[in-house]
Every structure is written in structure tokens, then in C-alpha cells.
Design a protein around this motif. Structure first.
Motif, PDB file in Angstrom:
ATOM      1  N   VAL A 146     -35.001 -32.473 -15.841  1.00 26.93           N
ATOM      2  CA  VAL A 146     -34.135 -31.321 -16.109  1.00 26.93           C
ATOM      3  C   VAL A 146     -33.676 -31.309 -17.562  1.00 26.93           C
ATOM      4  O   VAL A 146     -33.422 -30.230 -18.133  1.00 26.93           O
ATOM      5  CB  VAL A 146     -32.925 -31.321 -15.151  1.00 26.93           C
ATOM      6  N   GLY A 147     -33.574 -32.480 -18.183  1.00 20.34           N
ATOM      7  CA  GLY A 147     -33.272 -32.494 -19.611  1.00 20.34           C
ATOM      8  C   GLY A 147     -34.384 -31.853 -20.420  1.00 20.34           C
ATOM      9  O   GLY A 147     -34.125 -31.099 -21.378  1.00 20.34           O
ATOM     10  N   THR A 148     -35.626 -32.131 -20.045  1.00 24.76           N
ATOM     11  CA  THR A 148     -36.767 -31.503 -20.717  1.00 24.76           C
ATOM     12  C   THR A 148     -36.766 -29.998 -20.488  1.00 24.76           C
ATOM     13  O   THR A 148     -36.997 -29.210 -21.421  1.00 24.76           O
ATOM     14  CB  THR A 148     -38.078 -32.111 -20.193  1.00 24.76           C
ATOM     15  N   LEU A 149     -36.521 -29.563 -19.246  1.00 22.32           N
ATOM     16  CA  LEU A 149     -36.483 -28.128 -18.942  1.00 22.32           C
ATOM     17  C   LEU A 149     -35.364 -27.440 -19.724  1.00 22.32           C
ATOM     18  O   LEU A 149     -35.519 -26.285 -20.164  1.00 22.32           O
ATOM     19  CB  LEU A 149     -36.286 -27.926 -17.436  1.00 22.32           C
ATOM     20  N   SER A 150     -34.244 -28.115 -19.885  1.00 24.00           N
ATOM     21  CA  SER A 150     -33.149 -27.533 -20.662  1.00 24.00           C
ATOM     22  C   SER A 150     -33.564 -27.306 -22.109  1.00 24.00           C
ATOM     23  O   SER A 150     -33.262 -26.259 -22.706  1.00 24.00           O
ATOM     24  CB  SER A 150     -31.921 -28.451 -20.598  1.00 24.00           C
ATOM     25  N   LEU A 151     -34.279 -28.275 -22.698  1.00 23.36           N
ATOM     26  CA  LEU A 151     -34.773 -28.104 -24.059  1.00 23.36           C
ATOM     27  C   LEU A 151     -35.777 -26.959 -24.157  1.00 23.36           C
ATOM     28  O   LEU A 151     -35.764 -26.182 -25.129  1.00 23.36           O
ATOM     29  CB  LEU A 151     -35.419 -29.404 -24.550  1.00 23.36           C
ATOM     30  N   ILE A 152     -36.653 -26.840 -23.161  1.00 24.47           N
ATOM     31  CA  ILE A 152     -37.647 -25.759 -23.178  1.00 24.47           C
ATOM     32  C   ILE A 152     -36.954 -24.404 -23.124  1.00 24.47           C
ATOM     33  O   ILE A 152     -37.297 -23.478 -23.881  1.00 24.47           O
ATOM     34  CB  ILE A 152     -38.619 -25.927 -21.999  1.00 24.47           C
ATOM     35  N   MET A 153     -35.983 -24.255 -22.228  1.00 24.47           N
ATOM     36  CA  MET A 153     -35.284 -22.974 -22.108  1.00 24.47           C
ATOM     37  C   MET A 153     -34.507 -22.645 -23.381  1.00 24.47           C
ATOM     38  O   MET A 153     -34.452 -21.489 -23.809  1.00 24.47           O
ATOM     39  CB  MET A 153     -34.326 -23.020 -20.910  1.00 24.47           C
ATOM     40  N   LEU A 154     -33.904 -23.658 -23.990  1.00 23.50           N
ATOM     41  CA  LEU A 154     -33.165 -23.427 -25.232  1.00 23.50           C
ATOM     42  C   LEU A 154     -34.115 -22.997 -26.342  1.00 23.50           C
ATOM     43  O   LEU A 154     -33.790 -22.099 -27.137  1.00 23.50           O
ATOM     44  CB  LEU A 154     -32.418 -24.704 -25.625  1.00 23.50           C
ATOM     45  N   ALA A 155     -35.291 -23.613 -26.425  1.00 20.94           N
ATOM     46  CA  ALA A 155     -36.271 -23.231 -27.433  1.00 20.94           C
ATOM     47  C   ALA A 155     -36.740 -21.798 -27.223  1.00 20.94           C
ATOM     48  O   ALA A 155     -36.900 -21.027 -28.183  1.00 20.94           O
ATOM     49  CB  ALA A 155     -37.457 -24.197 -27.394  1.00 20.94           C
ATOM     50  N   GLN A 156     -36.946 -21.427 -25.960  1.00 20.28           N
ATOM     51  CA  GLN A 156     -37.399 -20.062 -25.683  1.00 20.28           C
ATOM     52  C   GLN A 156     -36.300 -19.052 -25.993  1.00 20.28           C
ATOM     53  O   GLN A 156     -36.584 -17.939 -26.452  1.00 20.28           O
ATOM     54  CB  GLN A 156     -37.862 -19.961 -24.226  1.00 20.28           C
ATOM     55  N   ALA A 157     -35.048 -19.420 -25.748  1.00 20.39           N
ATOM     56  CA  ALA A 157     -33.942 -18.525 -26.120  1.00 20.39           C
ATOM     57  C   ALA A 157     -33.884 -18.345 -27.626  1.00 20.39           C
ATOM     58  O   ALA A 157     -33.674 -17.224 -28.129  1.00 20.39           O
ATOM     59  CB  ALA A 157     -32.620 -19.101 -25.600  1.00 20.39           C
ATOM     60  N   GLN A 158     -34.094 -19.426 -28.374  1.00 21.53           N
ATOM     61  CA  GLN A 158     -34.111 -19.320 -29.839  1.00 21.53           C
ATOM     62  C   GLN A 158     -35.272 -18.444 -30.300  1.00 21.53           C
ATOM     63  O   GLN A 158     -35.128 -17.657 -31.251  1.00 21.53           O
ATOM     64  CB  GLN A 158     -34.210 -20.713 -30.445  1.00 21.53           C
ATOM     65  N   TYR A 211     -30.545 -14.969 -20.142  1.00 22.29           N
ATOM     66  CA  TYR A 211     -31.012 -15.750 -18.987  1.00 22.29           C
ATOM     67  C   TYR A 211     -31.586 -17.094 -19.409  1.00 22.29           C
ATOM     68  O   TYR A 211     -31.435 -18.090 -18.696  1.00 22.29           O
ATOM     69  CB  TYR A 211     -32.041 -14.951 -18.197  1.00 22.29           C
ATOM     70  N   TYR A 212     -32.260 -17.156 -20.552  1.00 20.64           N
ATOM     71  CA  TYR A 212     -32.771 -18.449 -21.013  1.00 20.64           C
ATOM     72  C   TYR A 212     -31.628 -19.400 -21.349  1.00 20.64           C
ATOM     73  O   TYR A 212     -31.697 -20.605 -21.075  1.00 20.64           O
ATOM     74  CB  TYR A 212     -33.677 -18.266 -22.223  1.00 20.64           C
ATOM     75  N   GLN A 213     -30.567 -18.883 -21.946  1.00 22.53           N
ATOM     76  CA  GLN A 213     -29.419 -19.736 -22.253  1.00 22.53           C
ATOM     77  C   GLN A 213     -28.719 -20.191 -20.976  1.00 22.53           C
ATOM     78  O   GLN A 213     -28.247 -21.335 -20.889  1.00 22.53           O
ATOM     79  CB  GLN A 213     -28.451 -18.979 -23.163  1.00 22.53           C
ATOM     80  N   LEU A 214     -28.649 -19.296 -19.972  1.00 21.65           N
ATOM     81  CA  LEU A 214     -28.076 -19.688 -18.684  1.00 21.65           C
ATOM     82  C   LEU A 214     -28.920 -20.782 -18.040  1.00 21.65           C
ATOM     83  O   LEU A 214     -28.389 -21.771 -17.520  1.00 21.65           O
ATOM     84  CB  LEU A 214     -27.987 -18.472 -17.762  1.00 21.65           C
ATOM     85  N   ALA A 215     -30.242 -20.611 -18.065  1.00 22.25           N
ATOM     86  CA  ALA A 215     -31.129 -21.624 -17.480  1.00 22.25           C
ATOM     87  C   ALA A 215     -30.984 -22.957 -18.200  1.00 22.25           C
ATOM     88  O   ALA A 215     -30.930 -24.028 -17.575  1.00 22.25           O
ATOM     89  CB  ALA A 215     -32.575 -21.143 -17.530  1.00 22.25           C
ATOM     90  N   SER A 216     -30.895 -22.915 -19.529  1.00 22.92           N
ATOM     91  CA  SER A 216     -30.738 -24.151 -20.290  1.00 22.92           C
ATOM     92  C   SER A 216     -29.431 -24.852 -19.941  1.00 22.92           C
ATOM     93  O   SER A 216     -29.392 -26.072 -19.741  1.00 22.92           O
ATOM     94  CB  SER A 216     -30.788 -23.842 -21.789  1.00 22.92           C
ATOM     95  N   GLY A 217     -28.353 -24.089 -19.835  1.00 21.76           N
ATOM     96  CA  GLY A 217     -27.068 -24.689 -19.485  1.00 21.76           C
ATOM     97  C   GLY A 217     -27.059 -25.270 -18.080  1.00 21.76           C
ATOM     98  O   GLY A 217     -26.486 -26.337 -17.842  1.00 21.76           O
ATOM     99  N   ALA A 218     -27.704 -24.555 -17.132  1.00 21.98           N
ATOM    100  CA  ALA A 218     -27.737 -25.044 -15.753  1.00 21.98           C
ATOM    101  C   ALA A 218     -28.541 -26.339 -15.659  1.00 21.98           C
ATOM    102  O   ALA A 218     -28.116 -27.297 -15.000  1.00 21.98           O
ATOM    103  CB  ALA A 218     -28.326 -23.970 -14.843  1.00 21.98           C
ATOM    104  N   PHE A 219     -29.708 -26.372 -16.313  1.00 22.81           N
ATOM    105  CA  PHE A 219     -30.506 -27.610 -16.287  1.00 22.81           C
ATOM    106  C   PHE A 219     -29.753 -28.753 -16.971  1.00 22.81           C
ATOM    107  O   PHE A 219     -29.797 -29.904 -16.511  1.00 22.81           O
ATOM    108  CB  PHE A 219     -31.854 -27.383 -16.961  1.00 22.81           C
ATOM    109  N   GLY A 220     -29.079 -28.445 -18.057  1.00 19.91           N
ATOM    110  CA  GLY A 220     -28.303 -29.485 -18.731  1.00 19.91           C
ATOM    111  C   GLY A 220     -27.149 -29.992 -17.872  1.00 19.91           C
ATOM    112  O   GLY A 220     -26.838 -31.195 -17.881  1.00 19.91           O
ATOM    113  N   HIS A 221     -26.517 -29.092 -17.110  1.00 20.82           N
ATOM    114  CA  HIS A 221     -25.432 -29.513 -16.224  1.00 20.82           C
ATOM    115  C   HIS A 221     -25.955 -30.441 -15.139  1.00 20.82           C
ATOM    116  O   HIS A 221     -25.296 -31.438 -14.782  1.00 20.82           O
ATOM    117  CB  HIS A 221     -24.781 -28.275 -15.602  1.00 20.82           C
ATOM    118  N   ILE A 222     -27.141 -30.124 -14.602  1.00 20.40           N
ATOM    119  CA  ILE A 222     -27.744 -31.000 -13.590  1.00 20.40           C
ATOM    120  C   ILE A 222     -28.035 -32.370 -14.187  1.00 20.40           C
ATOM    121  O   ILE A 222     -27.826 -33.411 -13.538  1.00 20.40           O
ATOM    122  CB  ILE A 222     -29.029 -30.359 -13.030  1.00 20.40           C
ATOM    123  N   LYS A 223     -28.527 -32.393 -15.412  1.00 21.46           N
ATOM    124  CA  LYS A 223     -28.824 -33.673 -16.070  1.00 21.46           C
ATOM    125  C   LYS A 223     -27.586 -34.566 -16.138  1.00 21.46           C
ATOM    126  O   LYS A 223     -27.672 -35.784 -15.924  1.00 21.46           O
ATOM    127  CB  LYS A 223     -29.354 -33.408 -17.483  1.00 21.46           C
TER     128      LYS A 223
END
Length: 861
Positions: free
Chosen positions: A183-195, A151-163
């Protein structure tokens, strides 16, 4: 330590999708078999939106599936409906996810007539809900770790797509929550949390320390990038920035911890201690700065235990030098977290509600193709009709075939009788006059519809311009003048069409007036028609001549050419071909439709052979007419020429020409009536389009006015100003309590009330019923004690009170005068007080005794 950031959902206002979409389906697919299916699909789409956005969503897979299914349906519907401000106008209103509003106004919101805006906000909610679901997972279980990472990777991809798509989807400045930076910042946060979740999974699976250190170091790198982006985002919640900073240090500490274990395995004990010391410093920094957001107690204890043991072993056994942190080899990185690519459909249970509906690009290409096809058909049919009219005109000018039938000179030629009967059967003059009289009413109706449509646009544009001049830059929506340009161009085209139709109607009237007399003659009975045609000398000697036979043969061949054209016209009009399949194939292969070459190629295949047949028919007619003119010249030379014969021949020519004109005028009038009726339907659709866009603009205007009112209410009523120096807080004295600070607006204290005059002693009153010396007051009571100059005990604040309140001086009795002048004295025996009173100098029994020197409760003024 496991503190994860989740994103709140955006809130949307209710939108009725049924009415505008159903209207479009009814007008576009009128009479088709799919119309009912599409109308039901519109209802389902509206229900799907209410399920996705019209109620609170649980943090569960099923709720996310509904959101993703609605997003996929929007992606599928977008190319199939003309969603635009000046076409199918649907206004979507969304509130900022991070703005909580204020006391006087709601939160920041944006209303746009853009399906791309709706898609963006729905995808934002999908990413936000995915982050919330991930945050609810049990990270102590293997299934929870896998779900959280997904779900974190999905959220990161969705925020990145919006960006990447938000600016092109909106064509204007978005709200802060969906801006590319946020949304670019949120995408980075979600990607970090997925990692980080992958790091926790590796730790749980007890993988090699070197691998775990690389995963943690990569997570620290991601968190560092997110922290740098968060520094410039004031609209994000306040806890995001410290959590990102803390997570960056924590993941670095974990990386150093596990890398120290690798060093220990390699017997590099100095490196082990250096890494543990660095990890301990990082954890100490987190504990001192971000303890209220993230707990690092367990991690700190683990690192300290390992560090203590490592130092002990090194001091007593190995005695290795502990290197500096900067001299240590950099820890590698392993990025397992990847942003999910957003490629619709992304829901697992998606089924397109409008599967059979072709995209708008195909519809528009099909419309253009149909126009090209109609032009081709009209050109071929028009060419044949012009040739036929030319043939009839040439024969009428030669008085053929009437000249061959009128060899007797006194009877009506058979062709003239047939033409007369044809006109009478079609209604004669009455039918033409009725059609002519109907045209002005149809024209007026069309003009009124067009004028009313344009008036709606003008009124709304005037209101928009007035509000724009009133609010200036705050009125930040698309100007109506720019938005209505296509509609105004379409309206101007309709007006031009009506003007040309009026000119065409006048041409038909003029032609009718020219041939009205001869047409009226053809409508009369046979005996009246015979009497109206002049008689001439008989020419029976030509009945058996060769030239008459030649002319009759040529006229028969021309009639055959005309019949072939009628058959050919029917074949041309009957040709059909579905180009939508060709256009769909081109759209799927190339992503765009190059309509012109595809249409021209197909039309050439369909009508190439018919075009050749039409040209052959034209050449055949030209050849036959040349032979007819030659033979007619010979026929005219053989006839006896006199004035009576010339008059008769002239009348017969006019009658033949009148018949042809009647047929053409009737056809033109019927086409004109059909044209006006068809144009009425088109103009009604145009009026509905104008009405819909004006209604949508009014709704958008009301929303914007409401937002502006709330924005104005949130603004300060007066500009801020500096407090004068003399009203500033004075410096505190060396001793004593600090006085309360003065305010800018402070109520004025009333002037001090003058102390009342000394109360005179009570007068001695002699009772009427008593005798003897007057009673002497007892002197056993203690003398009055003056109040102390300063209150003893804790200091009490002095209160200014409210305006109009006047403080009384301590010891002042407002009832003294009343008691002095109006209180009656008790008339009892001499030397006695009130009944039941204690002896003089003794207190009343049952009352608490007062100390001799009672301190007042309030401090003295």
C-alpha cells in the motif's frame, strides 16, 4: 501517453451483522427506550454493508460515496461495541486483490475476527475505486482534470493511511495486497499520477514553461520513487513496473522540453539544444523498451521538430556551444499533489446510525463507576444495619424492653406479643423452610449453566489443539487457550462466587437450627405461648420507680435512632447521577478516560454528607447504649432475684433473640434467592458469550481448513528431479531435420513386426463346366515396381502412436489369405473375364488412371 494505473477491488464474503449486534443491544440496553432505535440501526448497518460490498460497484461518485459512508459508520461503531475475538466476535473474510487463484484452489484470502481488518479492507476498496474513477475521467476537459487530481490524491491518502495503521489494526501478518510495503507503493503511484494530472492541467492552461517544467520534474521524481518500490513487489500486475519506468522518463522528457523553451526565451540556444537532445534520448528509450505499454509518438515528434529547428538556427546563426547534460542547471520542482488526510467522517452524507449510543470506553467507565457507587451505598447501609443489629443484640441480652413490661411476672410482655404476631404474619417457620429448600435447586441450576459454558470452551480448545498439532505452522490462528483466558478467569470468578454462596447458605442454616425452637414457640397461639413462659414473683413495686422511667426514655430514643436510619437508608439508595456526560467530556478533551479520580470525586460529592450523618448516628447509639447499660444495672439491683425470675427472664431473652434472628434469616434467605436468580441471568449471558465465540471459532476453523485444503491442492504432488543425462536431448546432426526432444515419460514402442512371408501365386483352378486348355493370364499389365527406398517430396514426421498400437509395414495386405483361400472364382466362358469387364490389358472406363510408378503417400518405414 496518458496511461494511468488503477487498482482492482478486493472481494468480501457475506457477513450477518444483525444477529450478533442485535443480541448485544438486547442484552446491554434491555428495557431502555433506545433499544428499539438501536435494533433498527443494526438493520440499516447491515443493509449499508450489502450496498457497499455485496454487489458490483459502478465507477461513479455515488458508488464511492456508499463505500466512504460505510467506512465512516465503521469508525463510529468501533468504539461503541466490544468487537473482539473473545467478546463480540464477527469474522470478516476478504480475498487478495491481486491474486487470481489457480486451477485447484481459489485466490488467497484471510478471515479475521477484527473490525479493524474490515475497516482496512473497506478503505482499500475506497482507494481502489477512487483510482478507477480517476482513470475514467476525460483529461481533455477542465472538470475531468480537477476530478482526476482529486480522486488520485484521495487514493494516495487512503493507501498511506492503511500503511500506517494496518499492523496495529490486525495484530497479525496481512495479505500481500494490504501489507505496508504494497500500500505504500500504491500510495506513491497515486501521488505521482495526481502530480501528472496537475502537469496536464498546467499545460492545458498554457502556464509559463518554467512552472510546467517544475511540475513535470516533480512528477518524474514521484514516478522514480514509485519505480524503486515496485522493483520489490512481485504481487503487483506485471505492467506496473514498466509503466512506472516509462512515466519517469516521459515526465523527465517533458521537463527538459519546457525548460528548453525557457532557455530559448533567455537566448541560451546551446542549453536549448542540450535539453532537447536529452529529451529525445529519453523518449527514444521509452519507445524502444516500453512501446507496448506507453505511446510516445506525438511527444517524440514534437521534441524532434523543436530539436531540428534549434540545431538549424544555431548552426546558421548563433553557433553556440552545446554543453553536456551533466553541466546543465538542475530543473526545480513544484509539488502540487498532496495525499488527502483521512480523518473520519470523509463522506459528504454521513449520519451516525448509533449517535445516541455512548462509546464502550464510556460504558465500561460507567460500569466501574456504578460498582464503586454500589460499594459506597452498601458500605453505608451495611454500617447502619450492623449498628442496628448490635443494638438489638444488646437490648435482647438485657431482656429489654420485655423486662420493663413484665413487672407483673405472669403475663406475656407486649413486645413479645408484637414479635410473635410479626413472625406469624411473615409466614412463620414454613416460609423460612420453603426458602431454605429452594436454595439447592437454584444453586444446581447455576452450576450446570457454568459447567456447560466451560465445557464448550474445553471442547473447542481440544479440537483447536489437535488441528494445530496436525498442521503445525500452517494453523496460524490465535490459540484457543490464549483467547479463552479472560473467559476462563471470568468462569473461575463465578465458581468462586458460588462456593462462597454455599458457605453463606450453611451459615444461615446453622443459625436457623440454633433458633428454630424459639421461633416455633413464637409461632404458637397466645395461650400456648403464655403457658410456655415460666411465671415469677411479681415486681410491681418497681412500676413507679425512677429507673424504669429512665430506661423507657432511653429505649424510646434508640427507637428514634433506628427510624432515622431507615429513612437515611432510603435517601442513600435514592441518590442518582449520570456520569456518562462527565466521561464523554473527558474522552473528548483528553482522548482517554481517567475513571478513578473522576468517580471518587463525584462519589465524595454525592455521599460525603450522608457518611457524616451515618457516623453521627453511630456515635449517638453508642452513647445511648452506654446509658442503657448503666440504668439496667441499677434496675437489676432493685429487682428481687430468684430462680423462677431468672428462668422467665432467660426465656424472654431467647424469644426476643429468636425474633431478631428470624427477621435476619428471612432477609438473608430472600437476598440469597435474589442473588441466585440474578446470577442465573448473568451466567446465561456468560453462556451466550461462550456460545457465540465458540460458533465464531468453528466458522473460522472451517474457513481455515478449506483454505488449507486448497493450498495443499495447489502444491506439487512430487518433488522436482533432474532428468538423467542419457535422456537429455542429443545434439542436432549436421544435416537433416532436428529430431523431436524426448520426454521423461515416453510410451514404449512395440517390437517391429516380422515381415510376412512371400505371398504364393494363386493356384490355377480349372472350371468344371469348361473344356480345353487352361486360361493363360494376360501379360499386358506392367510388371510390379519395387517401392522407392526413400520417400520423395516433403518429409513427414513419424508418430509413435499410442501404447498398444502396432504399425503395419507398407504394402502388407491383411486380407490376402482370405482372398486366396475363400474368394470364389467366377465361372464364365473360357477366355473371358468378369461380365462387363474391359478387354484384357485395358483399364476400366470411368476410373482415374494411375501413373506407372505410383509413389506411396506415406514415407516407407
Amino acid at each position: 501517453m496518458a496511461t494511468f494505473i488503477s487498482v482492482p477491488l478486493k472481494k468480501s464474503s457475506e457477513v450477518d451483522l444483525v444477529k450478533p449486534l442485535s443480541k448485544f443491544v438486547s442484552s446491554t440496553y434491555q428495557g431502555s427506550e433506545e433499544q428499539g432505535e438501536y435494533l433498527r440501526a443494526v438493520e440499516e448497518l447491515n443493509k449499508l454493508r450489502k450496498s457497499a460490498l455485496g454487489r458490483p460497484l459502478d465507477k461513479h461518485d455515488s458508488s464511492l460515496e456508499i463505500l466512504l459512508r460505510y467506512y465512516d459508520q465503521l469508525c463510529s461503531v468501533e468504539p461503541k461495541f466490544p468487537f473482539a475475538e473473545n467478546q463480540l466476535c464477527l469474522t470478516f473474510t476478504w480475498k487478495d486483490a491481486f491474486d487470481k487463484g489457480s486451477l485447484f484452489g481459489g485466490s488467497v484470502k484471510l478471515a479475521l475476527a477484527s473490525l479493524g481488518y474490515e475497516k482496512t479492507c473497506v478503505l482499500f476498496n475506497s482507494a481502489a475505486l477512487a483510482s478507477q474513477i480517476a482513470a475514467e475521467q476525460n483529461l481533455d476537459s477542465d472538470e475531468g482534470l480537477k476530478a482526476a487530481a482529486k480522486y488520485y490524491q484521495l487514493a494516495s491518502g487512503a493507501f498511506g493511511h492503511i500503511k500506517d495503521t494496518v499492523l496495529s489494526a490486525l495484530n497479525r501478518e496481512p495479505t500481500m495486497d494490504i501489507s505496508p510495503e504494497t500500500v505504500g507503493t500504491l500510495s506513491l503511484i497515486m501521488l505521482a499520477q495526481a502530480q501528472e494530472v496537475f502537469f496536464l492541467k498546467a499545460t492545458s492552461d498554457k502556464m509559463r514553461d518554467g512552472v510546467i517544467a517544475k511540475l513535470a520534474n516533480q512528477a518524474a521524481d514521484f514516478y522514480g520513487d514509485a519505480f524503486k518500490q515496485c522493483q520489490y513487489k512481485d504481487n503487483l500486475p506485471k505492467e506496473v513496473l514498466p509503466v512506472m519506468a516509462a512515466k519517469h522518463c516521459i515526465m523527465q522528457a517533458n521537463a527538459e522540453l519546457h525548460q528548453s523553451m525557457v532557455a530559448k526565451q533567455k537566448k541560451h540556444f546551446g542549453e536549448e539544444i542540450a535539453r532537447l537532445q536529452h529529451a529525445a534520448e529519453l523518449v527514444k528509450t521509452v519507445a524502444s523498451r516500453y512501446d507496448e505499454y506507453v505511446s510516445v509518438k506525438d511527444l517524440g515528434e514534437k521534441i524532434n521538430r523543436a530539436l531540428t529547428l534549434a540545431k538549424k538556427d544555431n548552426d546558421f546563426i548563433y553557433n553556440e556551444r552545446v554543453p553536456e547534460v551533466k553541466d546543465l542547471e538542475h530543473i526545480g520542482k513544484a509539488a502540487l499533489a498532496k495525499s488527502t488526510t483521512i480523518t473520519p467522517p470523509i463522506s459528504q452524507k454521513f449520519s451516525d446510525l448509533f449517535e445516541k449510543m455512548v462509546p464502550m470506553a464510556v460504558q465500561q467507565s460507567t460500569i466501574i463507576y456504578n460498582q464503586r457507587k454500589a460499594e459506597t451505598v452498601n458500605r453505608l447501609v451495611g454500617t447502619m444495619r450492623e449498628a442496628t443489629n448490635l443494638c438489638n443484640g444488646v437490648l435482647a441480652s438485657l431482656n429489654l424492653p420485655a423486662a420493663l413490661e413484665d413487672l407483673s411476672g405472669d403475663s406475656i410482655p407486649q413486645s413479645i406479643l408484637e414479635k410473635s404476631h410479626a413472625i406469624i404474619q411473615q409466614g412463620g417457620l414454613q416460609s423460612i423452610e420453603q426458602l431454605i429448600n429452594d436454595l439447592p435447586g437454584l444453586l444446581t441450576c447455576n452450576r450446570e449453566i457454568l459447567d456447560e459454558s466451560l465445557k464448550m470452551l474445553n471442547d473447542e480448545e481440544t479440537t483447536d489443539n489437535e488441528l494445530r498439532s496436525k498442521f503445525n505452522q500452517r494453523w496460524n490462528r490465535t490459540p484457543s487457550g490464549d483467547l479463552y483466558k479472560p473467559l476462563r478467569a471470568e468462569g473461575a470468578n463465578f465458581r468462586n462466587i458460588l462456593d462462597k454462596a454455599v458457605q453463606a447458605d450453611q451459615v444461615v442454616r446453622d443459625r436457623y437450627n440454633t433458633h428454630c425452637e424459639m421461633i416455633s414457640l413464637l409461632c404458637k397461639p397466645e395461650n400456648e405461648l403464655t403457658a410456655a413462659i415460666p411465671s415469677a414473683n411479681p415486681t410491681k413495686t418497681l412500676q413507679g420507680s425512677e429507673v424504669v422511667g429512665v430506661l423507657q426514655s432511653l429505649l424510646a430514643q434508640l427507637d428514634e435512632v433506628k427510624r432515622e436510619r431507615e429513612s437515611l437508608e432510603g435517601e442513600i439508595k435514592a441518590v442518582t447521577f449520570d456520569m456518562s456526560v462527565t466521561f464523554l467530556t473527558a474522552l473528548a478533551q483528553d482522548g482517554v478516560i481517567n475513571e478513578e479520580p473522576l468517580s471518587l470525586s463525584q462519589l465524595e460529592q454525592l455521599y460525603g454528607s450522608y457518611n457524616q450523618r451515618v457516623q453521627a448516628s453511630l456515635r449517638r447509639q453508642e452513647e445511648l447504649l452506654g446509658q442503657v447499660q448503666t440504668s439496667h444495672q441499677e434496675f437489676s439491683n432493685l429487682k428481687q432475684s430468684n430462680s423462677e425470675a431468672n428462668q422467665r427472664e432467660e426465656v424472654l431473652k431467647k424469644l426476643a433473640s429468636a425474633h431478631d434472628s428470624y427477621i435476619e434469616i428471612s432477609s438473608n434467605l430472600r437476598e440469597g434467592t435474589k442473588f441466585y436468580n440474578d446470577l442465573t441471568e448473568i451466567l446465561l449471558k456468560f453462556q451466550n458469550k461462550c456460545s457465540d465465540i465458540v460458533f465464531a471459532r468453528k466458522t473460522e476453523r472451517d474457513e481455515l481448513l478449506k483454505d488449507l485444503q486448497q493450498s495443499i491442492a495447489r502444491e506439487p504432488s512430487a518433488p522436482s528431479f533432474n532428468v538423467p543425462a542419457y535422456q537429455s536431448t542429443p545434439a542436432a546432426p549436421a544435416a537433416g531435420p532436428t529430431p523431436a526432444p524426448r520426454t521423461v515419460f515416453q510410451p514404449q514402442e512395440p517390437p517391429a513386426k516380422a515381415a510376412p512371408p512371400a505371398r504364393p501365386p494363386p493356384p490355377a483352378v480349372t472350371p468344371h463346366a469348361a473344356s480345353g486348355p487352361p486360361t493363360v493370364p494376360s501379360t499386358n499389365n506392367p510388371p510390379p515396381v519395387a517401392p522407392p527406398t526413400q520417400a520423395q517430396g516433403p518429409p513427414y514426421p513419424s508418430y509413435q502412436g499410442y501404447p498398444g498400437y502396432y504399425q503395419m509395414p507398407m504394402g502388407y495386405n491383411p486380407y490376402a489369405a482370405y482372398g486366396q483361400y475363400y474368394m470364389p472364382q467366377y465361372q464364365g466362358p473360357p477366355g473371358q473375364g468378369y461380365p462387363g469387364a474391359p478387354p484384357s490389358g485395358q483399364p476400366y472406363p470411368g476410373y482415374p488412371q494411375q501413373p506407372p510408378q505410383q509413389q506411396p503417400f506415406y514415407p516407407q518405414q
